[in-house]
Design an enzyme around this catalytic site. Structure first.
Site, PDB file in Angstrom:
ATOM      1  N   HIS A  81      13.614 -22.282 -22.241  1.00 38.49           N
ATOM      2  CA  HIS A  81      12.567 -22.415 -23.269  1.00 38.49           C
ATOM      3  C   HIS A  81      11.450 -23.364 -22.824  1.00 38.49           C
ATOM      4  CE1 HIS A  81      14.859 -20.299 -26.470  1.00 38.49           C
ATOM      5  NE2 HIS A  81      15.910 -20.786 -25.844  1.00 38.49           N
ATOM      6  N   ASN A 154      16.252 -18.167 -32.644  1.00 36.55           N
ATOM      7  CA  ASN A 154      15.522 -17.220 -31.796  1.00 36.55           C
ATOM      8  C   ASN A 154      14.910 -16.119 -32.658  1.00 36.55           C
ATOM      9  OD1 ASN A 154      16.077 -18.483 -29.370  1.00 36.55           O
ATOM     10  ND2 ASN A 154      17.796 -17.159 -28.829  1.00 36.55           N
ATOM     11  N   TYR A 368      22.366 -30.501 -26.629  1.00 35.36           N
ATOM     12  CA  TYR A 368      20.936 -30.811 -26.757  1.00 35.36           C
ATOM     13  C   TYR A 368      20.602 -32.297 -26.593  1.00 35.36           C
ATOM     14  CZ  TYR A 368      20.021 -25.947 -27.990  1.00 35.36           C
ATOM     15  OH  TYR A 368      19.911 -24.577 -27.952  1.00 35.36           O
TER      16      TYR A 368
HETATM   17 FE1  HDE Z   1      19.426 -23.475 -26.519  1.00 36.85          FE
HETATM   18  N1  HDE Z   1      18.943 -25.010 -25.323  1.00 36.85           N
HETATM   19  N2  HDE Z   1      21.295 -23.484 -25.740  1.00 36.85           N
HETATM   20  N3  HDE Z   1      19.918 -21.811 -27.563  1.00 36.85           N
HETATM   21  N4  HDE Z   1      17.608 -23.412 -27.288  1.00 36.85           N
HETATM   22  C1  HDE Z   1      17.742 -25.588 -25.267  1.00 36.85           C
HETATM   23  O1  HDE Z   1      17.324 -27.893 -25.233  1.00 36.85           O
HETATM   24  C2  HDE Z   1      21.826 -24.464 -24.999  1.00 36.85           C
HETATM   25  C3  HDE Z   1      21.104 -21.172 -27.567  1.00 36.85           C
HETATM   26  C4  HDE Z   1      17.145 -22.596 -28.262  1.00 36.85           C
HETATM   27  O2  HDE Z   1      11.450 -25.395 -28.547  1.00 36.85           O
HETATM   28  C5  HDE Z   1      17.729 -26.833 -24.413  1.00 36.85           C
HETATM   29  O3  HDE Z   1      15.497 -29.168 -25.601  1.00 36.85           O
HETATM   30  C6  HDE Z   1      23.215 -24.208 -24.757  1.00 36.85           C
HETATM   31  C7  HDE Z   1      21.163 -20.199 -28.619  1.00 36.85           C
HETATM   32  C8  HDE Z   1      15.749 -22.841 -28.516  1.00 36.85           C
HETATM   33  O4  HDE Z   1      12.260 -27.214 -27.652  1.00 36.85           O
HETATM   34  C9  HDE Z   1      19.192 -26.982 -24.007  1.00 36.85           C
HETATM   35  C10 HDE Z   1      23.481 -23.015 -25.360  1.00 36.85           C
HETATM   36  C11 HDE Z   1      19.954 -20.279 -29.234  1.00 36.85           C
HETATM   37  C12 HDE Z   1      15.401 -23.854 -27.630  1.00 36.85           C
HETATM   38  C13 HDE Z   1      19.817 -25.772 -24.642  1.00 36.85           C
HETATM   39  C14 HDE Z   1      22.284 -22.566 -25.979  1.00 36.85           C
HETATM   40  C15 HDE Z   1      19.189 -21.288 -28.566  1.00 36.85           C
HETATM   41  C16 HDE Z   1      16.583 -24.189 -26.881  1.00 36.85           C
HETATM   42  C17 HDE Z   1      16.731 -26.813 -23.292  1.00 36.85           C
HETATM   43  C18 HDE Z   1      24.803 -22.253 -25.383  1.00 36.85           C
HETATM   44  C19 HDE Z   1      19.470 -19.456 -30.420  1.00 36.85           C
HETATM   45  C20 HDE Z   1      14.034 -24.464 -27.443  1.00 36.85           C
HETATM   46  C21 HDE Z   1      15.646 -27.769 -23.710  1.00 36.85           C
HETATM   47  C22 HDE Z   1      25.872 -22.982 -25.983  1.00 36.85           C
HETATM   48  C23 HDE Z   1      20.164 -19.779 -31.641  1.00 36.85           C
HETATM   49  C24 HDE Z   1      13.790 -25.603 -28.363  1.00 36.85           C
HETATM   50  C25 HDE Z   1      16.092 -28.369 -24.935  1.00 36.85           C
HETATM   51  C26 HDE Z   1      12.387 -26.114 -28.168  1.00 36.85           C
HETATM   52  C27 HDE Z   1      16.631 -25.192 -25.919  1.00 36.85           C
HETATM   53  C28 HDE Z   1      21.129 -25.542 -24.516  1.00 36.85           C
HETATM   54  C29 HDE Z   1      22.203 -21.341 -26.648  1.00 36.85           C
HETATM   55  C30 HDE Z   1      17.862 -21.598 -28.998  1.00 36.85           C
HETATM   56  C31 HDE Z   1      19.460 -27.110 -22.524  1.00 36.85           C
HETATM   57  C32 HDE Z   1      24.152 -25.086 -23.958  1.00 36.85           C
HETATM   58  C33 HDE Z   1      22.346 -19.302 -28.992  1.00 36.85           C
HETATM   59  C34 HDE Z   1      14.865 -22.146 -29.520  1.00 36.85           C
HETATM   60  O5  HDE Z   1      19.762 -28.131 -24.581  1.00 36.85           O
END
Ligand code: HDE
Length: 698
Positions: A81, A154, A368
């Site tokens: 993202h 999402n 996060y």
């Molecule tokens: Fe994320 N995800 N994610 N994700 N995610 C990040 O956090 C992570 C997942 C989502 O505009 C990171 O600040 C893991 C699902 C959005 O700043 C990180 C897993 C969904 C955004 C991270 C998921 C998301 C992130 C990278 C699996 C939809 C952007 C930078 C367990 C519900 C937020 C950050 C923004 C961002 C980890 C799965 C949505 C690395 C470990 C499912 C919208 O922490």
């Protein structure tokens, strides 16, 4: 002394004379350039050197500080993202939820809570393009009176995987390949499909990813979802399951694939610009928040597990209760300070909201905080203005890098009895109003031996993928099949496409056959399903085309003109477009001046080459006979019309423009109309029936 540069007299010194500077009090400092230590800078054009041609001096701390700060301007981009655009706004309650939750922000109709919303692509880097085929992030930070709540979702209601342990594999596979560092921002490559085809649980999400959902027309026309099942908790401690849905006021709108590809050349910042400009123009993006509410008994009655993030609950089975609206009405003042530094975290919840055991959500709750520390460099990232709650924050956490607050007194521990001595003792826990984790009896499969297992119903990988396929229009099905063909055609590992098509046979035999045919391969064996799919029927709510709104509100209409374009026709068209709340955008061969039929001149909004038709939702070609002659051999003009037709858009035309339309291969249909006869109505739609005329689909 050597001469100073010529611009020293009028640049950057606030008009202040260079000599005889009087000692100034604070009131004299307004508008004056200073170092970060507050020292007023006398010269921002020349570094300090020994002689006009001599070496720069080490003692020039003004230069040193400026370059030092510049050298460290970038911070690590988000691992996923990274590419995002954001805006401020508010959430307003339209139907209170006091019957199911104590969450303060949902208690009163009319209550407004400030929000900061960030949209993003997933795979590309921070500087990548806006329109690859990709899932979009839809992250909302609610600054509630009871602390921050982050709904980090999402634009698709499910995810690729069921368990957090697979997330690094997914991200490694989809991002640019490890040795060659390409492709940037797209899934059409070996490693993604190698991995995905070996992971049947991705199938439902792949259907969505190959649909037009992943090529949205605008960030303003995407749906958003919380994905996981969450819980609301009421005052009596009773829990209700909840799924969150954002629906755009302008309806869900997508591009066609060829258009999305061309947008990558036309405007890399297409979505970012559209969001920023809409808000600047006062066309505030708006969504409705709907919730699906249900209890354990309902959850148990389903053929799938509500803890499985690869499943939805169809709206037809469990309708949405509309509870509020989200409005984005203010652009960030500074991209870095706000959009880049905002730190979302699904673990940020407020009293009245709680988690479920969804194994993907559970992993996210851990991840996060970790990522924010590595990205923002300090455990004090919550103090940055964009992250700071708008309610009081009081605790005994202290120190750390970049500590911004200056706590008074000795009370940095608890319990303490300092108050008895007349010293501040600090805050205390709130047993009644504080956040309580829901106390509940373990339900089925929630306790037992320590095991690395998944719950039984998670093994159904195909039923909902089939439901999604069945719910689409013919045109949408053709887009999905063609997207599979496009992506798998870019895969060079021979074993992968047959494996993927083998999985698709579990979804739908025709889909599998169409993809195999499009790839030019034999239909492979059907892959073994871990659990036999069941037939769930169709859910029309899952189709974009079946739910499109016939409106041009908020859309951008391109008008191609040249010298001698009919002035009154142009004025009438502009007025008609503006009356409907859309934005007219005039395109001409020269941006400076076009002389119209009445000898008045007009300045265009964009030059032809720099404003190709993919950036518009519909187009009008308003050329005179002469104007058309001047453009008929102009490739950009022919392409402009050809693309509008191929992207299934309405085309309004003047009589004089006909030769250009003919050259561009425009065929008559309901979407090709005289500019003054029904064009505005025509522009409310896309013409899906036209598609077989302009491209062959799988
Ligand atoms: Fe994320 N995800 N994610 N994700 N995610 C990040 O956090 C992570 C997942 C989502 O505009 C990171 O600040 C893991 C699902 C959005 O700043 C990180 C897993 C969904 C955004 C991270 C998921 C998301 C992130 C990278 C699996 C939809 C952007 C930078 C367990 C519900 C937020 C950050 C923004 C961002 C980890 C799965 C949505 C690395 C470990 C499912 C919208 O922490």
């Amino acid at each position: 002394m050597a001469d100073k540069t010529s611009f020293e007299m009028d640049l950057g010194n606030g008009g202040e004379p260079h000599q005889h500077v009087p000692l100034a009090g604070p009131h004299d400092r307004e508008g004056k350039l200073t170092t970060n230590q507050g020292i007023r800078v006398s010269d921002n054009q020349n570094s300090l050197r020994s002689g006009a041609r001599g070496p720069t001096l080490l003692e020039d701390f003004v230069l040193r500080e400026k370059i030092f700060h510049f050298d460290h301007e970038r911070i690590p981009e988000r691992i996923v993202h990274a590419r995002g655009s954001a805006a401020h706004g508010y959430f307003e309650v339209t139907d209170d939820l006091s019957d199911v939750t104590t969450a303060d922000l949902f208690q009163k109709v009319g209550e407004r809570t400030p929000v900061f919303v960030r949209f993003s692509t997933v795979a590309g880097g921070a500087g990548s393009v806006d329109t690859p085929r990709d899932v979009r992030g839809f992250a909302v930070k609610f600054y509630t009176k009871e602390g921050n709540w982050d709904l980090v979702g999402n634009n698709i209601p499910i995810f690729f995987i069921q368990d957090a342990i697979k997330f690094p594999d997914l991200v490694h596979a989809v991002k640019m390949e490890a040795d060659r560092a390409y492709p940037q921002a797209g899934s059409a490559h070996d490693t993604f499909w190698d991995w995905a085809s070996l992971m049947p649980e991705t199938t439902h999400m792949l259907m969505w990813a190959m649909s037009d959902r992943t090529i949205p027309r605008s960030l303003r026309t995407m749906q958003g979802f919380g994905i996981h099942t969450f819980r609301f908790v009421d005052a009596a401690g009773k829990s209700t399951f909840v799924k969150f849905h954002w629906k755009p006021k302008l309806g869900t709108q997508s591009t066609v694939w060829d258009e999305a590809l061309k947008l990558q050349a036309a405007d890399n910042d297409f979505h970012r610009r559209d969001l920023f400009e809409s808000i600047a123009l006062g066309n505030f993006p708006e969504w409705e928040l709907g919730v699906q509410l249900f209890d354990e008994a309902f959850a148990d009655s389903l053929d799938y597990d509500v803890l499985d993030p690869t499943k939805i609950i169809p709206e037809e089975l469990l309708p949405l209760r509309k509870v509020g609206r989200l409005i984005l009405d203010r652009n960030p003042d500074n991209f870095f300070a706000e959009t880049e530094q905002v730190a979302y975290c699904p673990a940020n919840i407020v009293p009245g909201i709680d988690f479920t055991n969804d194994p993907l959500l559970q992993g996210r709750l851990f991840s996060y905080l970790d990522t924010q520390k590595s990205r923002l460099g300090t455990a004090n990232f919550h103090q940055l203005p964009i992250n700071a709650p708008k309610c009081p924050v009081m605790n005994f956490q202290r120190d750390g890098q970049m500590q911004m607050s200056v706590p008074k007194g000795r009370a940095n521990y608890e319990p303490n009895s300092l108050a008895a001595h007349g010293e501040p003792g600090g805050p205390r826990e709130c047993p009644v109003t504080g956040l309580h984790t829901l106390e509940r009896q373990a339900q089925r499969d929630e306790q037992g031996d320590k095991l690395r297992v998944r719950a039984e119903l998670f093994a159904d990988h195909f039923s909902q993928a089939r439901m999604f396929w069945k719910s689409q229009t013919e045109s949408e099905q053709a887009h999905i099949a063609s997207a599979f063909v496009f992506e798998l055609s870019k895969v060079s590992l021979e074993q992968v496409p047959p494996r993927m098509v083998g999985n698709l046979r579990n979804v739908d035999e025709t889909l599998a056959r169409r993809v195999a045919h499009g790839l030019g391969i034999e239909l492979p064996e059907k892959s073994a399903a871990a659990r036999d799919p069941i037939d769930m029927g169709a859910s029309p709510a899952l189709s974009i085309q079946k739910n499109m709104l016939d409106t041009i509100k908020g859309r951008k209409i391109g008008i191609l003109i040249a010298d001698e374009t009919d002035a009154s026709a142009l004025q009438t068209l502009i007025a008609a477009i503006e009356d409907e709340g859309a934005t007219p955008f005039i395109v001409a061969p020269k941006v400076g001046n076009t002389t119209l039929s009445d000898n008045t001149s007009i300045k265009a909004d964009g030059q032809l080459l720099g404003s190709p038709s993919p950036i518009f939702d519909a187009v009008a070609v308003l050329l005179s006979d002469e104007g058309c002659k001047s453009l008929i051999n102009e490739g950009a003009a022919v392409q402009w019309v050809m693309d509008a037709f191929a992207h299934l858009k309405a085309i309004g035309y003047s009589q004089g423009s006909q030769p250009l339309l003919d050259k561009a291969g425009v065929q008559p249909d309901d979407g090709v109309v005289p500019h003054d006869k029904g064009f505005i109505d025509a522009a409310t739609k896309r013409y899906w029936d036209r598609e077989p005329m302009v491209r062959s689909l799988a």
